[in-house]
Write an enzyme that holds these catalytic residues in place. Structure first.
Site, PDB file in Angstrom:
ATOM      1  CG  ASP A  16      37.401  62.909  47.570  1.00  0.00           C
ATOM      2  OD1 ASP A  16      36.698  61.930  47.900  1.00  0.00           O
ATOM      3  OD2 ASP A  16      37.127  63.635  46.594  1.00  0.00           O
ATOM      4  N   GLY A  17      38.830  60.016  48.065  1.00  0.00           N
ATOM      5  CA  GLY A  17      39.276  58.956  47.160  1.00  0.00           C
ATOM      6  C   GLY A  17      39.373  57.576  47.788  1.00  0.00           C
ATOM      7  CG  ASN A  18      39.241  57.028  51.983  1.00  0.00           C
ATOM      8  OD1 ASN A  18      40.303  57.496  51.583  1.00  0.00           O
ATOM      9  ND2 ASN A  18      38.780  57.246  53.202  1.00  0.00           N
ATOM     10  N   GLY A  19      36.971  55.462  48.430  1.00  0.00           N
ATOM     11  CA  GLY A  19      36.105  54.530  47.700  1.00  0.00           C
ATOM     12  C   GLY A  19      36.744  54.089  46.400  1.00  0.00           C
ATOM     13  CG  HIS A  33      36.111  54.539  54.464  1.00  0.00           C
ATOM     14  ND1 HIS A  33      36.311  55.688  53.740  1.00  0.00           N
ATOM     15  CD2 HIS A  33      34.846  54.129  54.161  1.00  0.00           C
ATOM     16  CE1 HIS A  33      35.213  55.957  53.034  1.00  0.00           C
ATOM     17  NE2 HIS A  33      34.311  55.022  53.274  1.00  0.00           N
ATOM     18  CD  GLU A  63      26.810  68.485  52.640  1.00  0.00           C
ATOM     19  OE1 GLU A  63      27.786  68.155  53.357  1.00  0.00           O
ATOM     20  OE2 GLU A  63      26.416  69.658  52.537  1.00  0.00           O
ATOM     21  NE  ARG A  67      29.997  59.143  51.292  1.00  0.00           N
ATOM     22  CZ  ARG A  67      31.257  59.054  50.906  1.00  0.00           C
ATOM     23  NH1 ARG A  67      31.983  58.014  51.248  1.00  0.00           N
ATOM     24  NH2 ARG A  67      31.808  59.991  50.174  1.00  0.00           N
ATOM     25  CG  LEU A 127      49.197  68.074  65.658  1.00  0.00           C
ATOM     26  CD1 LEU A 127      49.400  69.146  64.583  1.00  0.00           C
ATOM     27  CD2 LEU A 127      49.381  66.689  65.024  1.00  0.00           C
ATOM     28  CB  ILE A 186      35.060  74.266  48.561  1.00  0.00           C
ATOM     29  CG1 ILE A 186      36.170  75.144  47.969  1.00  0.00           C
ATOM     30  CG2 ILE A 186      34.935  74.565  50.041  1.00  0.00           C
ATOM     31  CD1 ILE A 186      37.559  74.870  48.524  1.00  0.00           C
ATOM     32  CB  SER A 187      33.086  69.047  49.275  1.00  0.00           C
ATOM     33  OG  SER A 187      33.442  68.509  48.034  1.00  0.00           O
ATOM     34  CD  GLU A 198      48.356  80.563  48.895  1.00  0.00           C
ATOM     35  OE1 GLU A 198      48.362  80.025  47.776  1.00  0.00           O
ATOM     36  OE2 GLU A 198      48.204  81.792  49.075  1.00  0.00           O
TER      37      GLU A 198
HETATM   38  C1  FPP Z   1      36.437  60.192  51.381  1.00  0.00           C
HETATM   39  O1  FPP Z   1      36.566  59.165  50.439  1.00  0.00           O
HETATM   40  C2  FPP Z   1      36.641  59.726  52.755  1.00  0.00           C
HETATM   41  C3  FPP Z   1      35.694  59.730  53.747  1.00  0.00           C
HETATM   42  C4  FPP Z   1      34.346  60.274  53.525  1.00  0.00           C
HETATM   43  C5  FPP Z   1      35.979  59.175  55.093  1.00  0.00           C
HETATM   44  C6  FPP Z   1      37.322  59.514  55.670  1.00  0.00           C
HETATM   45  C7  FPP Z   1      37.434  58.946  57.039  1.00  0.00           C
HETATM   46  C8  FPP Z   1      38.463  58.170  57.487  1.00  0.00           C
HETATM   47  C9  FPP Z   1      39.645  57.843  56.657  1.00  0.00           C
HETATM   48  C10 FPP Z   1      38.439  57.669  58.889  1.00  0.00           C
HETATM   49  C11 FPP Z   1      38.870  58.752  59.801  1.00  0.00           C
HETATM   50  C12 FPP Z   1      39.196  58.261  61.161  1.00  0.00           C
HETATM   51  C13 FPP Z   1      39.510  59.088  62.178  1.00  0.00           C
HETATM   52  C14 FPP Z   1      39.814  58.542  63.497  1.00  0.00           C
HETATM   53  C15 FPP Z   1      39.555  60.547  61.986  1.00  0.00           C
HETATM   54  P1  FPP Z   1      35.288  58.736  49.580  1.00  0.00           P
HETATM   55  O2  FPP Z   1      34.614  57.633  50.298  1.00  0.00           O
HETATM   56  O3  FPP Z   1      34.459  59.944  49.319  1.00  0.00           O
HETATM   57  O4  FPP Z   1      35.983  58.211  48.275  1.00  0.00           O
HETATM   58  P2  FPP Z   1      35.400  58.273  46.786  1.00  0.00           P
HETATM   59  O5  FPP Z   1      35.210  59.726  46.449  1.00  0.00           O
HETATM   60  O6  FPP Z   1      36.513  57.654  45.991  1.00  0.00           O
HETATM   61  O7  FPP Z   1      34.147  57.471  46.759  1.00  0.00           O
END
Ligand code: FPP
Length: 232
Positions: A16-19, A33, A63, A67, A127, A186-187, A198
């Site tokens: 979480d937290g990419n945005g 992302h 969900e 987006r 793995l 937990i979303s 854990e």
């Molecule tokens: C959550 O951050 C992240 C996602 C919903 C996407 C995660 C997906 C990837 C990093 C790509 C995965 C690629 C493969 C091949 C598995 P958010 O967008 O909810 O961030 P925010 O809460 O800060 O807005």
């Protein structure tokens, strides 16, 4: 490198937290992302180095389909590209790649890529890398309950039988669940499977979560006293 006295067999991560990572840098969300894929790469590599057998990643929830269309299509495309790019690496390193979720909703092109990468990596023994895609815990429980109702019309089925109908059948329950970006929720993730998992919640945003952050979370797990509801 200090050895770990105890390691989880299965680590699961709510990335979480990419945005927010992108916003902090005045970048468009998808850049977060993109950078998040680098974190995945480091964590996967570390699992191989340490001998962790299962890593599951919550990449896209049911969900998340709500987006904006542009973000969804960029994410689908990013996943396709990343999977193809890593395919050779997976084979070379004995990584079995698995996608779990409501695949009916995924674009055809992505489904074709997934089938191909899963097929080429199915002998991987080091793995098992599980990407939870178009997944939600309630969706999983509901599809399992529907199948259970058909298989056991008398309603007489066991916990193990229900577990075997979940889309995660055959994968051990997570020992450790990491969530990044400090959110205490937990979303709708693996609701059944995390009964005794854990949890480690870190403030770090996913694109900043790298090898050292992963090791710290494993150190935290190492200290936990797992009682599974019993008195020790
Ligand atoms: C959550 O951050 C992240 C996602 C919903 C996407 C995660 C997906 C990837 C990093 C790509 C995965 C690629 C493969 C091949 C598995 P958010 O967008 O909810 O961030 P925010 O809460 O800060 O807005």
């Amino acid at each position: 490198m200090e050895k770990f006295s105890r390691l989880p067999r299965h680590v699961s991560i709510i990335m979480d937290g990419n945005g927010r990572w992108a916003r902090q840098r005045s970048l468009p969300r998808f850049k977060g992302h993109y950078e998040g894929v680098e974190s995945i790469r480091e964590v996967v590599e570390e699992c191989c180095v340490l001998g962790i057998r299962y890593l599951s990643l919550f990449a896209f929830s049911e969900e998340n389909w709500n987006r904006p269309e542009d973000e969804v299509s960029r994410l689908m495309n990013l996943m396709s590209v990343a999977m193809l790019k890593e395919e050779e690496n997976f084979v070379k390193n004995g990584i079995r790649f698995v996608v779990i979720g409501n695949r009916e909703r995924l674009p055809d092109k992505l489904n074709e890529t997934i089938d191909s990468v899963m097929d080429k990596t199915r002998e991987g023994k080091t793995l098992t890398l599980i990407v939870m895609l178009s997944y939600s815990g309630k969706w999983d429980l509901l599809q399992a309950a529907r199948r259970a109702a058909v298989l056991h019309p008398d309603g007489n089925f066991t916990e193990e039988e229900l577990s075997s109908l979940l889309v995660t059948a055959g994968i051990p329950d997570p020992d450790l669940l990491i969530r990044t970006s400090g959110e205490m929720r937990i979303s709708n993730y693996m609701l059944w499977q995390i009964a005794y998992t854990e949890m480690v919640i870190v403030d770090t945003l996913w694109p900043d979560f790298r090898k050292d952050n992963f090791r710290l979370a494993l150190r935290e797990y190492e200290k936990r006293d797992r009682r599974f509801g019993k008195v020790k």
